[in-house]
Design an enzyme around this catalytic site. Structure first.
Site, PDB file in Angstrom:
ATOM      1  N   THR A  41       0.822  -1.218   0.000  1.00 27.86           N
ATOM      2  CA  THR A  41       0.000   0.000   0.000  1.00 27.86           C
ATOM      3  C   THR A  41       0.847   1.255   0.000  1.00 27.86           C
ATOM      4  O   THR A  41       0.466   2.280  -0.556  1.00 27.86           O
ATOM      5  CB  THR A  41      -0.925  -0.013   1.235  1.00 27.86           C
ATOM      6  OG1 THR A  41      -1.826  -1.097   1.076  1.00 27.86           O
ATOM      7  CG2 THR A  41      -1.684   1.270   1.410  1.00 27.86           C
ATOM      8  N   TYR A  55      -8.206   0.495  -3.131  1.00 23.08           N
ATOM      9  CA  TYR A  55      -7.161   1.109  -3.962  1.00 23.08           C
ATOM     10  C   TYR A  55      -6.337  -0.017  -4.599  1.00 23.08           C
ATOM     11  O   TYR A  55      -6.558  -1.202  -4.329  1.00 23.08           O
ATOM     12  CB  TYR A  55      -6.234   1.990  -3.100  1.00 23.08           C
ATOM     13  CG  TYR A  55      -5.700   1.258  -1.898  1.00 23.08           C
ATOM     14  CD1 TYR A  55      -6.334   1.368  -0.654  1.00 23.08           C
ATOM     15  CD2 TYR A  55      -4.610   0.403  -1.998  1.00 23.08           C
ATOM     16  CE1 TYR A  55      -5.873   0.661   0.434  1.00 23.08           C
ATOM     17  CE2 TYR A  55      -4.146  -0.312  -0.913  1.00 23.08           C
ATOM     18  CZ  TYR A  55      -4.782  -0.183   0.308  1.00 23.08           C
ATOM     19  OH  TYR A  55      -4.337  -0.902   1.383  1.00 23.08           O
ATOM     20  N   THR A 121       1.550  -4.414   4.205  1.00 22.13           N
ATOM     21  CA  THR A 121       1.423  -4.686   5.644  1.00 22.13           C
ATOM     22  C   THR A 121       0.842  -6.073   5.927  1.00 22.13           C
ATOM     23  O   THR A 121       0.982  -6.585   7.032  1.00 22.13           O
ATOM     24  CB  THR A 121       0.511  -3.644   6.299  1.00 22.13           C
ATOM     25  OG1 THR A 121      -0.779  -3.687   5.660  1.00 22.13           O
ATOM     26  CG2 THR A 121       1.113  -2.257   6.191  1.00 22.13           C
ATOM     27  N   ASP A 122       0.176  -6.684   4.933  1.00 19.59           N
ATOM     28  CA  ASP A 122      -0.496  -7.964   5.220  1.00 19.59           C
ATOM     29  C   ASP A 122       0.467  -9.050   5.693  1.00 19.59           C
ATOM     30  O   ASP A 122       0.127  -9.819   6.594  1.00 19.59           O
ATOM     31  CB  ASP A 122      -1.241  -8.465   3.969  1.00 19.59           C
ATOM     32  CG  ASP A 122      -2.477  -7.628   3.686  1.00 19.59           C
ATOM     33  OD1 ASP A 122      -3.134  -7.887   2.655  1.00 19.59           O
ATOM     34  OD2 ASP A 122      -2.755  -6.707   4.471  1.00 19.59           O
ATOM     35  N   LYS A 194       0.136  -7.566  12.831  1.00 18.88           N
ATOM     36  CA  LYS A 194      -0.907  -6.652  12.334  1.00 18.88           C
ATOM     37  C   LYS A 194      -2.195  -7.006  13.064  1.00 18.88           C
ATOM     38  O   LYS A 194      -2.633  -8.152  13.055  1.00 18.88           O
ATOM     39  CB  LYS A 194      -1.057  -6.813  10.823  1.00 18.88           C
ATOM     40  CG  LYS A 194      -2.063  -5.851  10.198  1.00 18.88           C
ATOM     41  CD  LYS A 194      -2.049  -5.938   8.678  1.00 18.88           C
ATOM     42  CE  LYS A 194      -3.026  -4.938   8.052  1.00 18.88           C
ATOM     43  NZ  LYS A 194      -2.999  -4.986   6.562  1.00 18.88           N
ATOM     44  N   GLU A 315      -1.939 -28.828  27.036  1.00 21.91           N
ATOM     45  CA  GLU A 315      -3.211 -29.348  26.497  1.00 21.91           C
ATOM     46  C   GLU A 315      -3.040 -30.664  25.734  1.00 21.91           C
ATOM     47  O   GLU A 315      -3.992 -31.230  25.228  1.00 21.91           O
ATOM     48  CB  GLU A 315      -3.818 -28.304  25.554  1.00 21.91           C
ATOM     49  CG  GLU A 315      -4.396 -27.110  26.279  1.00 21.91           C
ATOM     50  CD  GLU A 315      -5.556 -27.498  27.187  1.00 21.91           C
ATOM     51  OE1 GLU A 315      -5.690 -26.856  28.255  1.00 21.91           O
ATOM     52  OE2 GLU A 315      -6.294 -28.455  26.850  1.00 21.91           O
TER      53      GLU A 315
END
Ligand code: DGL
Length: 358
Positions: A41, A55, A121-122, A194, A315
Site C-alpha cells: 500500500t 485502492y 502490511t499484510d 498486524k 493441552e
C-alpha cells in the site's frame, strides 16, 4: 501510444538522473541507507484522495517514493532498488530468499550502513521474522509500510518511510534484530503483528511491548529483544533456492481432519496446528496429527489466540506425541521458524530447542 512510450522513457531517464544525482551528492557525514522496495500500500494509489480501501497496491516505483520525501536527504544518503512490485499477500518463500540474499549482499558492503524495506502490511510481520532469522549482519534492517495509499489525504507512508530511514541511519539501531517502523513506533520483527484490518495503528506488540518510539523523526529505544537473531542464528540461506514445505492448519469448533490430511497428502515436511486456546487439539484432529507425525511430518502445536506461552505437555502430551510447541510465536511465524529448522534437522528435540532460542 507513441506519446505514452516517450513519456515512459522520459520518466525512466528522470529516475536515472535523480538516482545518479543523489549518488553524486552523497554527504560523507551521513549514513548510506538503501531502500529495497517490494510493493504494498505504501506504493499504492486510489481513485480519489479519500480512497483508503479499494485502492491498488504496488503501483508506485521506489524513485517516486523517495522523491516524495525530500527531507530524507537531510538525514541519510538514500538510494533505492525495486526488488519486487507486489501486494504482500502474494509474498512467497522464493521472494523471501531473493530478498534475504540481496540484503546480505548489500550489508556486506562497507558503504551500506543500513537497509529499509518497503512492504505491504499484510505479511510484513512474516517477512520481518524471516529476515530476523537469516540476515547475517548487525547493521539495521527496518521494514516499513503504510495503511493508506500514497494518493490519500494524510497518507501515512511518507512519515513512516522518513522514520524508517532515520532508524536505519541510527547506529543505536544496530544489533537489535530486524525492526518494524510504523505509526511512530518501533517494533521487533519477532513479536509484532498486524492487529486491525485498516487502522494506521494496526501494528502492535500487545503484551511483550514495542521497543521504542519516534518523536520528531528521531528514534528512541526503551527495550531490548531477548531472543537470538541475525548474526546469532544458525540458519544460512545463501545456498538455498527452496524452503521445505510447511503449512498451517487452523482449529475452530467442529473442525475435522480434512485440512491436515490434505496437507500431508500434498507432501508437507512440517505442519503447524493453530489450536484453540492453549493449543488444544480437538478430538477429531488429534489422530490426523499423530498419523502425520508417524509419516515423518514435524508437527508444531501453536495457538490461534495470538498472545501467551504455549506450554509443552499442557493441552496435549507432546512428549508422547513427539510434537514441538511454538512458545510465543504465532502460527504464521512458527511456520517460518519450522521451515528454517527443517533446513538443518528433523530431530524434534533440536527443533524444540530452536523454538526456545529464537
Ligand atoms: N494488499 C495489501 C498488502 O500489500 C495492502 C495492505 C498494505 O500494504 O497496507 O499487504
Amino acid at each position: 501510444m507513441l506519446f505514452q512510450k516517450s513519456a515512459q522513457s522520459m520518466i525512466a531517464l528522470l529516475g536515472f538522473l535523480v538516482a545518479v544525482a543523489s549518488a553524486q551528492a552523497a554527504d560523507p557525514k551521513l549514513a548510506n541507507v538503501t531502500i529495497l522496495a517490494t510493493g504494498g500500500t505504501i506504493a499504492g494509489t486510489g481513485a480519489t484522495s479519500t480512497t483508503t480501501v479499494g485502492y491498488t497496491a504496488a503501483t508506485v516505483g521506489i524513485q517516486t517514493l523517495i522523491q516524495a520525501v525530500p527531507e530524507m536527504t537531510r538525514i541519510a544518503n538514500v538510494s533505492g532498488e525495486q526488488v519486487f512490485q507486489i501486494a504482500s499477500e502474494n509474498m512467497s518463500n522464493e521472494h523471501w530468499l531473493t530478498l534475504a540474499k540481496r540484503v546480505n549482499t548489500l550489508l556486506a558492503q562497507k558503504d551500506v550502513h543500513g537497509i529499509v524495506i518497503t512492504h505491504g502490511t499484510d505479511t510484513l510481520e512474516e517477512t520481518a521474522f524471516f529476515l530476523n532469522l537469516v540476515v547475517k549482519s548487525k547493521k539495521p534492517v527496518v521494514l516499513v509500510g503504510s495503511m493508506r495509499p500514497s494518493s490519500a489525504i494524510s497518507a501515512d507512508g511518507p512519515v513512516n518511510l522518513y522514520n524508517a530511514v532515520a532508524l536505519a541511519a541510527t547506529p543505536d539501531a544496530a544489533g537489535r534484530g530486524v525492526l518494524v517502523a510504523m505509526n511512530d513506533q518501533i517494533h521487533a520483527g519477532r513479536d509484532v503483528s498486524k492487529s486491525n484490518t485498516t487502522m494506521v495503528d494496526t501494528f502492535r506488540t500487545p503484551e511483550l511491548g514495542m521497543l521504542g518510539y519516534f518523536q520528531g523523526g528521531k528514534p528512541f529505544f526503551y527495550r531490548q529483544v531477548t531472543r537470538k537473531h541475525t548474526t546469532e542464528t544458525e540458519f544460512d540461506i545463501s545456498s538455498l533456492n527452496v524452503l521445505p514445505p510447511v503449512d498451517v492448519a487452523y482449529a475452530y469448533a467442529n473442525v475435522g481432519p480434512t485440512a491436515i490430511d490434505a496437507f500431508v497428502n500434498a507432501g508437507v515436511k512440517g505442519l503447524v496446528h493453530a489450536g484453540v486456546g492453549n493449543g488444544s487439539l480437538p478430538a477429531k484432529v488429534r489422530p490426523a496429527l499423530s498419523a502425520a507425525r508417524a509419516k515423518g511430518v514435524v508437527v508444531v502445536r501453536a495457538s490461534r489466540v495470538g498472545q501467551g506461552i504455549l506450554a509443552r505437555n499442557g493441552e496435549a502430551n507432546d512428549d508422547e506425541l513427539d510434537f514441538v510447541v511454538a512458545d510465543t510465536l504465532s502460527a504464521q511465524k512458527a511456520r517460518i521458524l519450522l521451515m528454517l529448522a527443517l533446513t538443518k534437522t528433523n530431530d524434534t528435540k533440536e527443533i524444540q530447542r530452536m523454538f526456545y532460542t529464537y
